[in-house]
Design a protein around this motif. Structure first.
Motif, PDB file in Angstrom:
ATOM      1  N   ALA A   1     -13.772  -5.625  10.475  1.00 19.94           N
ATOM      2  CA  ALA A   1     -15.175  -5.333  10.219  1.00 19.94           C
ATOM      3  C   ALA A   1     -15.403  -3.833  10.062  1.00 19.94           C
ATOM      4  N   GLY A   2     -16.090  -3.462   8.994  1.00 15.89           N
ATOM      5  CA  GLY A   2     -16.376  -2.060   8.735  1.00 15.89           C
ATOM      6  C   GLY A   2     -15.254  -1.306   8.073  1.00 15.89           C
ATOM      7  N   GLY A   3     -14.129  -1.966   7.795  1.00 14.42           N
ATOM      8  CA  GLY A   3     -12.987  -1.293   7.184  1.00 14.42           C
ATOM      9  C   GLY A   3     -12.931  -1.521   5.690  1.00 14.42           C
ATOM     10  N   ARG A   4     -11.972  -0.902   5.063  1.00 13.62           N
ATOM     11  CA  ARG A   4     -11.757  -1.043   3.626  1.00 13.62           C
ATOM     12  C   ARG A   4     -10.306  -0.752   3.306  1.00 13.62           C
ATOM     13  N   MET A   5      -9.905  -1.142   2.107  1.00 14.71           N
ATOM     14  CA  MET A   5      -8.545  -0.916   1.643  1.00 14.71           C
ATOM     15  C   MET A   5      -8.583  -0.670   0.142  1.00 14.71           C
ATOM     16  N   PRO A   6      -7.616   0.070  -0.407  1.00 11.36           N
ATOM     17  CA  PRO A   6      -7.577   0.261  -1.855  1.00 11.36           C
ATOM     18  C   PRO A   6      -7.440  -1.083  -2.566  1.00 11.36           C
ATOM     19  N   ALA A   7      -8.187  -1.268  -3.630  1.00 10.60           N
ATOM     20  CA  ALA A   7      -8.064  -2.502  -4.414  1.00 10.60           C
ATOM     21  C   ALA A   7      -6.746  -2.478  -5.176  1.00 10.60           C
ATOM     22  N   PRO A   8      -5.861  -3.441  -4.934  1.00 11.43           N
ATOM     23  CA  PRO A   8      -4.588  -3.449  -5.666  1.00 11.43           C
ATOM     24  C   PRO A   8      -4.799  -3.564  -7.169  1.00 11.43           C
ATOM     25  N   ALA A   9      -3.865  -3.013  -7.928  1.00 13.27           N
ATOM     26  CA  ALA A   9      -3.915  -3.131  -9.374  1.00 13.27           C
ATOM     27  C   ALA A   9      -3.932  -4.604  -9.777  1.00 13.27           C
ATOM     28  N   LEU A  10      -4.612  -4.914 -10.873  1.00 14.71           N
ATOM     29  CA  LEU A  10      -4.740  -6.298 -11.299  1.00 14.71           C
ATOM     30  C   LEU A  10      -3.380  -6.898 -11.604  1.00 14.71           C
ATOM     31  N   PRO A  11      -3.152  -8.139 -11.150  1.00 13.08           N
ATOM     32  CA  PRO A  11      -1.895  -8.810 -11.516  1.00 13.08           C
ATOM     33  C   PRO A  11      -1.890  -9.112 -13.003  1.00 13.08           C
TER      34      PRO A  11
ATOM     35  N   LEU B   1       0.837  -1.192   0.000  1.00 11.21           N
ATOM     36  CA  LEU B   1       0.000   0.000   0.000  1.00 11.21           C
ATOM     37  C   LEU B   1       0.870   1.239   0.000  1.00 11.21           C
ATOM     38  N   ARG B   2       0.647   2.095  -0.986  1.00 10.53           N
ATOM     39  CA  ARG B   2       1.308   3.393  -1.008  1.00 10.53           C
ATOM     40  C   ARG B   2       0.475   4.375  -0.190  1.00 10.53           C
ATOM     41  N   THR B   3       1.137   5.394   0.335  1.00 17.25           N
ATOM     42  CA  THR B   3       0.412   6.371   1.150  1.00 17.25           C
ATOM     43  C   THR B   3      -0.118   7.521   0.332  1.00 17.25           C
ATOM     44  N   ALA B   4       0.252   7.589  -0.937  1.00 15.69           N
ATOM     45  CA  ALA B   4      -0.252   8.657  -1.793  1.00 15.69           C
ATOM     46  C   ALA B   4      -0.415   8.112  -3.202  1.00 15.69           C
ATOM     47  N   PRO B   5      -1.533   8.408  -3.891  1.00 18.19           N
ATOM     48  CA  PRO B   5      -1.767   7.842  -5.216  1.00 18.19           C
ATOM     49  C   PRO B   5      -0.800   8.318  -6.277  1.00 18.19           C
ATOM     50  N   ASP B   6      -0.084   9.424  -6.046  1.00 17.06           N
ATOM     51  CA  ASP B   6       0.855   9.916  -7.046  1.00 17.06           C
ATOM     52  C   ASP B   6       2.223   9.266  -6.926  1.00 17.06           C
ATOM     53  N   GLY B   7       2.345   8.290  -6.000  1.00 17.28           N
ATOM     54  CA  GLY B   7       3.603   7.577  -5.849  1.00 17.28           C
ATOM     55  C   GLY B   7       4.553   8.229  -4.874  1.00 17.28           C
ATOM     56  N   LYS B   8       4.227   9.424  -4.375  1.00 16.59           N
ATOM     57  CA  LYS B   8       5.065  10.087  -3.391  1.00 16.59           C
ATOM     58  C   LYS B   8       4.589   9.699  -2.002  1.00 16.59           C
ATOM     59  N   HIS B   9       5.533   9.406  -1.130  1.00 17.25           N
ATOM     60  CA  HIS B   9       5.168   8.898   0.185  1.00 17.25           C
ATOM     61  C   HIS B   9       4.769   9.992   1.162  1.00 17.25           C
TER      62      HIS B   9
ATOM     63  N   PHE C   1       4.776  -1.878  -8.979  1.00 11.91           N
ATOM     64  CA  PHE C   1       3.600  -1.503  -9.738  1.00 11.91           C
ATOM     65  C   PHE C   1       3.671  -0.037 -10.112  1.00 11.91           C
ATOM     66  N   GLY C   2       2.779   0.364 -11.020  1.00 13.36           N
ATOM     67  CA  GLY C   2       2.804   1.718 -11.536  1.00 13.36           C
ATOM     68  C   GLY C   2       2.656   2.767 -10.459  1.00 13.36           C
ATOM     69  N   SER C   3       3.240   3.929 -10.687  1.00 10.70           N
ATOM     70  CA  SER C   3       3.269   4.975  -9.671  1.00 10.70           C
ATOM     71  C   SER C   3       1.900   5.569  -9.373  1.00 10.70           C
ATOM     72  N   ARG C   4       0.929   5.350 -10.269  1.00 10.27           N
ATOM     73  CA  ARG C   4      -0.377   5.958 -10.059  1.00 10.27           C
ATOM     74  C   ARG C   4      -1.302   5.095  -9.207  1.00 10.27           C
ATOM     75  N   GLU C   5      -0.974   3.807  -9.053  1.00  6.04           N
ATOM     76  CA  GLU C   5      -1.829   2.947  -8.247  1.00  6.04           C
ATOM     77  C   GLU C   5      -1.560   3.171  -6.768  1.00  6.04           C
ATOM     78  N   ALA C   6      -2.638   3.140  -5.980  1.00  8.90           N
ATOM     79  CA  ALA C   6      -2.474   3.291  -4.541  1.00  8.90           C
ATOM     80  C   ALA C   6      -1.973   2.009  -3.909  1.00  8.90           C
ATOM     81  N   ALA C   7      -2.220   0.870  -4.549  1.00  7.38           N
ATOM     82  CA  ALA C   7      -1.800  -0.413  -3.991  1.00  7.38           C
ATOM     83  C   ALA C   7      -1.508  -1.378  -5.120  1.00  7.38           C
TER      84      ALA C   7
ATOM     85  N   LYS D   1       3.238   0.604   3.247  1.00  7.58           N
ATOM     86  CA  LYS D   1       2.785  -0.419   4.188  1.00  7.58           C
ATOM     87  C   LYS D   1       2.544  -1.726   3.453  1.00  7.58           C
ATOM     88  N   LEU D   2       2.778  -2.815   4.172  1.00  5.26           N
ATOM     89  CA  LEU D   2       2.477  -4.132   3.650  1.00  5.26           C
ATOM     90  C   LEU D   2       1.203  -4.627   4.323  1.00  5.26           C
TER      91      LEU D   2
END
Length: 229
Positions: free
Chosen positions: A115-125, A67-75, A137-143, A81-82
């Motif tokens: 329960a009640g949580g969510r996470m960014p859907a990782p880019a398709l393998p 999981l990246r902390t920012a969608p633009d690839g900058k931390h 993975f690409g810099s634009r993906e959040a995960a 996070k793993l």
């Protein structure tokens, strides 16, 4: 009289369709797509440097996402996070397991989404059996996937859990949840001390005192149970 044909439905995004149709995992949001935790799985969340050490110990542990902390690839000053997938309900057990292992609140970097949580859907393998390398993975993906799930496979049956039938991780297999949490807490603590020593500690979270190192705790007679698992 002209016949009015029904308008076709808007197709689901490919990423959402893959998760819902191929894996049966519920999602939410058209963009970005997110996976709902607490239904088919929970996740343990930890800094990537600590998580890498955990994965080296159990090469068959999975699925695992980065999981990246920012969608633009900058931390933005934060570390990636793993996310290690565990059986649903495991997030609720985490505080009790840490207390039993005598870690208590000494590992603030180790958290869980349930329960009640969510996470960014990782880019398709790239394929159902593909394994993407960390940070690959690409810099634009959040995960992105480090160890992706396999389509048509009941992945939930092999996730770390507690109770009868839980694995112990011998020979590099899938560990039970207690062993996994113990190893993750140890590696989070070790990585935190190493970052502090190298002057890379995250000041926003506060520095963990070196007095809580494993060596000092063992000398004081408070060796964590996790070190004996």
């Amino acid at each position: 009289m002209a016949r009015v044909l029904p308008r076709p439905r808007s197709p689901l995004p490919a990423v959402r369709r893959w998760y819902e149709d191929e894996l049966g995992w519920p999602t939410t949001g058209p963009d970005p797509v997110e996976l709902l935790t607490g239904l088919r799985f929970d996740v343990l969340e930890m800094p990537a440097d600590a998580g890498d050490a955990v994965l080296r110990r159990w090469p068959r542990l999975g699925p695992v996402a980065l999981l990246r902390t920012a969608p633009d690839g900058k931390h933005s000053g934060d570390r990636p996070k793993l996310l290690i997938f565990i059986a649903a309900g495991g997030a609720e057990e985490l505080p009790g397991i840490l207390e039993w292992l005598e870690w208590g609140t000494l590992t603030p970097d180790l958290t869980a989404r349930g329960a009640g949580g969510r996470m960014p859907a990782p880019a398709l393998p790239t394929s159902a059996s593909a394994v993407s390398p960390p940070y690959g993975f690409g810099s634009r993906e959040a995960a992105g996937w480090v160890r992706p799930p396999r389509s048509g496979y009941e992945v939930e049956n092999s996730l770390p859990t507690t109770g009868i039938g839980a694995g112990i991780g011998d020979g590099g297999g899938v560990p039970d949840l207690v062993r996994l949490v113990g190893a993750a807490a140890t590696e989070c603590h070790r990585a935190r001390l190493l970052r502090a020593r190298n002057g890379q500690s995250n000041r926003a979270c506060g520095d963990q005192p070196l007095a809580f190192s494993n060596a000092s705790r063992m000398s004081a007679g408070t060796r964590p149970r996790s070190l004996t698992l």
